[in-house]
Write a protein that holds these residues in place. Structure first.
Motif, mmCIF file in Angstrom:
data_model
loop_
_atom_site.group_PDB
_atom_site.id
_atom_site.type_symbol
_atom_site.label_atom_id
_atom_site.label_comp_id
_atom_site.label_asym_id
_atom_site.label_seq_id
_atom_site.Cartn_x
_atom_site.Cartn_y
_atom_site.Cartn_z
ATOM 1 N N THR A 1 0.659 -1.234 0.127
ATOM 2 C CA THR A 1 -0.056 -0.028 0.031
ATOM 3 C C THR A 1 0.919 1.321 -0.033
ATOM 4 O O THR A 1 0.341 2.330 -0.542
ATOM 5 C CB THR A 1 -1.012 -0.114 1.184
ATOM 6 N N ILE B 1 0.428 4.295 -2.779
ATOM 7 C CA ILE B 1 -0.009 5.639 -2.338
ATOM 8 C C ILE B 1 0.964 6.411 -3.155
ATOM 9 O O ILE B 1 0.639 7.696 -3.752
ATOM 10 C CB ILE B 1 0.192 5.820 -0.843
ATOM 11 N N LEU C 1 -8.371 5.660 -4.819
ATOM 12 C CA LEU C 1 -7.778 6.596 -4.116
ATOM 13 C C LEU C 1 -7.456 7.709 -4.929
ATOM 14 O O LEU C 1 -7.389 8.911 -4.437
ATOM 15 C CB LEU C 1 -6.435 5.931 -3.742
ATOM 16 N N VAL D 1 -2.139 12.764 3.402
ATOM 17 C CA VAL D 1 -2.406 11.663 3.324
ATOM 18 C C VAL D 1 -1.635 10.689 4.325
ATOM 19 O O VAL D 1 -0.255 10.936 4.271
ATOM 20 C CB VAL D 1 -2.092 10.891 1.707
ATOM 21 N N PHE E 1 -5.929 4.087 5.454
ATOM 22 C CA PHE E 1 -5.619 5.590 4.751
ATOM 23 C C PHE E 1 -6.364 6.621 5.275
ATOM 24 O O PHE E 1 -7.720 6.207 5.464
ATOM 25 C CB PHE E 1 -6.030 5.292 3.279
ATOM 26 N N ILE F 1 -7.075 10.414 4.435
ATOM 27 C CA ILE F 1 -7.030 11.611 3.407
ATOM 28 C C ILE F 1 -7.872 12.866 4.072
ATOM 29 O O ILE F 1 -8.831 12.699 4.295
ATOM 30 C CB ILE F 1 -7.583 11.104 2.092
ATOM 31 N N ALA G 1 -15.350 5.266 -5.557
ATOM 32 C CA ALA G 1 -14.482 4.905 -4.634
ATOM 33 C C ALA G 1 -14.992 4.114 -3.483
ATOM 34 O O ALA G 1 -14.505 3.096 -3.255
ATOM 35 C CB ALA G 1 -13.975 6.347 -4.096
#
Lengths: 167, 462
Positions: free
Chosen positions: B310, B314, B357, B375, B386, B388, B426
């Motif tokens: 991950t 990102i 994302l 982030v 995650f 954001i 999403a």
């Protein structure tokens, strides 16, 4: 290995202290006990069916638990344990007993953080800490970083500490 | 045939067949028992009569008394005693009496026999007295039980059978309705879902794997999730493209227009061509990035789940976002990366998760007018988290419940272009990965999106 007690009010921001402690003792294995001061019920029946794990489950939010998990995973090798416990004594000596029972070596606390009762029965541990015979370390509470107008107590609070960039 | 009727018919035949079989069995065994029992009664009477009439006086008195006291007289009871010597052969004997010839013959040969003619029952036996004389005894009587009780039993069985049929019909009707109704519900719900309201879902209560109906709705929902995702990713491309491609195109056209409006110095041409080249470069990058996002499912490969890191994801997302929106400021907080890098791995469809994302971060940049977006990545117990966080316009609290509806746009987004596709898309993608997407927001302060994706449980390289 050192065992460290940190008073907590279950605010995610207060977990920054845990990180601070871990970063201040980079070469030492640590066991950290987050302690919350809370009065227990006086009713006998309540105490009869009292279960600490259930009690903690009710107190601790999911985001707080997730934050603890984040810290556990991030400092896996250094952090030998991160536990949540409650202290319900009334006297100085009972707090000393609590410290002895957990074999606490040091206490870290925020110096000038105003106490905010997490729930009705919460009480401030600071007077007990100041009178205890264990080594105490005060960390300065950066009030400026806490400027957020709303106490949202969300997972995002543990991230983005080192100054958000302003445009 | 309707499945409900089918169930009713099956249940009816099953239960009626069973009840019928049961009734016949009862009727048959009771009547059989009545026969044997009645012959026994006749036998007792024949023997006692023979004893009382043929044996010596003392014994006979007692037996006669007993008989009168304890043995009730049967209907149409008739006892006849013949000396065996007088009987001769059966044919002659039956000629003078009205007894059945076979019956008499059997009695003479076997020593005893039974026979019935309609309701009259006969019992014959050969009795040898103490003095050694043989007698033929024939007793006959009407079987009251057969004539009356058996008919009553038969009627009883018939009426109970009819009641049973009614009951069974009622029960099977209710049962079949209960069985079929959840399926009917699902059918009705599914009929409502068309391409224009793909965001509707069936309600599925049970999560355990034993509930087939629950599983069915869950399967439908999963399919709808995938369908909606592929639908939306197309729309998302159009929405992104129309928004992002316009600006550089306008610049290029404008620059070229100005350059061509009159004859200029070569240095000026060079300058404007450079501007055009720059913009075309940007346009190229944007198109590539957008196409990369849109190509999910178009590359001919099946959409397989692979193991992804991950943190790498990102960084890739950041790269893509910066290509599409060069003014964006993205700050990644890696301070909560776990010590064990294997915990960062998730089981995911890379392009889909990338798209999700990207959308969230692009939205964060767009609605905060390119203020910095934070982030964060971390690993909690069994989830990669995650976070954001933007400092944008936020979402009004009263509109929070609608943010996942496609084409919904909050009331404070007037000055930002958009189609309301990104977030639902999403969320669908996160759902496909069995994760969660939570949005919290304060108007004017910013929005925080939390995405959790379950970790792939891997301990080492595969």
């Amino acid at each position: 290995m050192k065992t460290i007690l940190i008073p907590t009010d279950f605010q995610i921001k207060s977990l920054r202290l845990v990180r601070e402690v871990l970063q201040n003792n980079p070469d030492e294995e640590l066991k950290i006990i987050l302690t919350h001061g809370i009065y227990l019920s006086n009713s006998i029946t309540d105490l009869l069916f009292f279960s600490k794990s259930k009690f903690l489950d009710e107190l601790v939010t999911e985001d707080f638990n997730t934050s603890c998990d984040l810290i556990r995973n991030t400092y896996e090798s250094q952090l030998k344990g991160l536990f949540i416990d409650t202290f319900s004594g009334l006297t100085k000596s009972s707090f000393q007993n609590f410290l002895n029972a957990h074999q606490i070596d040091e206490i870290y606390y925020f110096d000038n953080k105003p106490f905010v009762a997490y729930c009705k029965k919460s009480f401030d541990l600071k007077p007990y800490i100041l009178k205890s015979k264990v080594k105490q370390v005060a960390i300065k509470w950066d009030a400026k970083a806490q400027s957020s107008s709303k106490e949202s107590n969300q997972l995002s609070e543990i991230f983005f500490i080192h100054g958000q960039m302003t445009s | 045939m309707k499945i409900q009727n089918k169930i009713i018919y099956i249940l009816l035949t099953l239960f009626i067949g069973y009840t019928l079989l049961f009734s016949v069995f009862i009727y048959y065994s009771i009547s059989k028992y009545a026969f044997t029992d009645f012959y026994k009664r006749l036998e007792i009477r024949a023997i006692t009569t023979a004893k009382s009439q043929l044996e010596n006086q003392n014994d006979a008195d007692i037996i006669r008394e007993l008989r009168q006291e304890y043995l009730e007289k049967l209907q149409d009871e008739r006892i006849e005693i013949f000396k065996l010597e007088d009987v001769g052969n059966a044919q002659d004997f039956t000629a003078s009496n009205d007894y059945n010839q076979n019956f008499v013959e059997e009695t003479l040969n076997e020593g005893k026999a039974t026979y019935n003619n309609k309701n009259s029952f006969y019992y014959g036996a050969i009795y040898t007295t103490a003095l050694g004389e043989d007698f033929l005894i024939i007793i006959s009587a009407e079987n009251y039980f057969i004539t009356h009780h058996i008919t009553y039993l038969r009627n009883l069985l018939f009426s109970s059978l009819i009641i049973a049929i009614l009951l069974i019909f009622l029960i099977s009707y209710l049962f079949s309705r209960r069985i079929v109704s959840p399926i009917n519900n699902i059918i009705n719900k599914v009929k409502e879902i068309g391409s224009e309201n793909l965001h509707l879902r069936l309600e599925s209560k049970a999560q355990n794997s034993d509930d087939i109906i629950g599983n069915l709705s869950q399967t439908f929902n999963d399919m709808l999730n995938r369908l909606e995702t592929s639908f939306e990713s197309q729309k998302n491309f159009i929405s992104n493209a129309s928004h992002e491609l316009k600006t550089p195109l306008t610049t290029i056209i404008g620059e070229a227009d100005v350059a061509l409006s009159r004859v200029r110095q070569p240095s000026e041409y060079v300058e404007s061509l450079q501007v055009i080249l720059e913009e075309a470069d940007k346009l190229d990058k944007k198109t590539k990035a957008l196409l990369m996002l849109a190509q999910t499912g178009f590359d001919g490969k099946s959409q397989k789940l692979v193991i992804l890191r991950t943190d790498q994801l990102i960084l890739d997302v950041k790269d893509t976002v910066e290509k599409i929106n060069p003014q964006s400021q993205i700050q990644i907080d890696f301070s909560f990366l776990p010590e064990n890098p294997f915990m960062l791995k998730v089981y995911a469809n890379e392009s889909l998760l990338h798209l999700a994302l990207c959308n969230i971060i692009l939205n964060a940049c767009k609605y905060s007018d390119n203020k910095p977006v934070n982030v964060g990545v971390g690993v909690a117990d069994k989830h990669v988290v995650f976070i954001i966080k933007d400092q944008g316009i936020g979402i009004p609290e009263s509109e929070m419940q609608f943010i996942y509806d496609p084409y919904f746009r909050a009331s404070n987004t007037k000055k930002h272009e958009g189609y309301g596709i990104g977030l639902p898309l999403a969320r669908n993608i996160v759902k496909i990965h069995k994760g969660q997407l939570d949005v919290t927001s304060n108007v004017g302060e910013g929005t925080t999106v939390k995405v959790t994706i379950p970790c792939a449980k891997i301990e080492q390289f595969i």
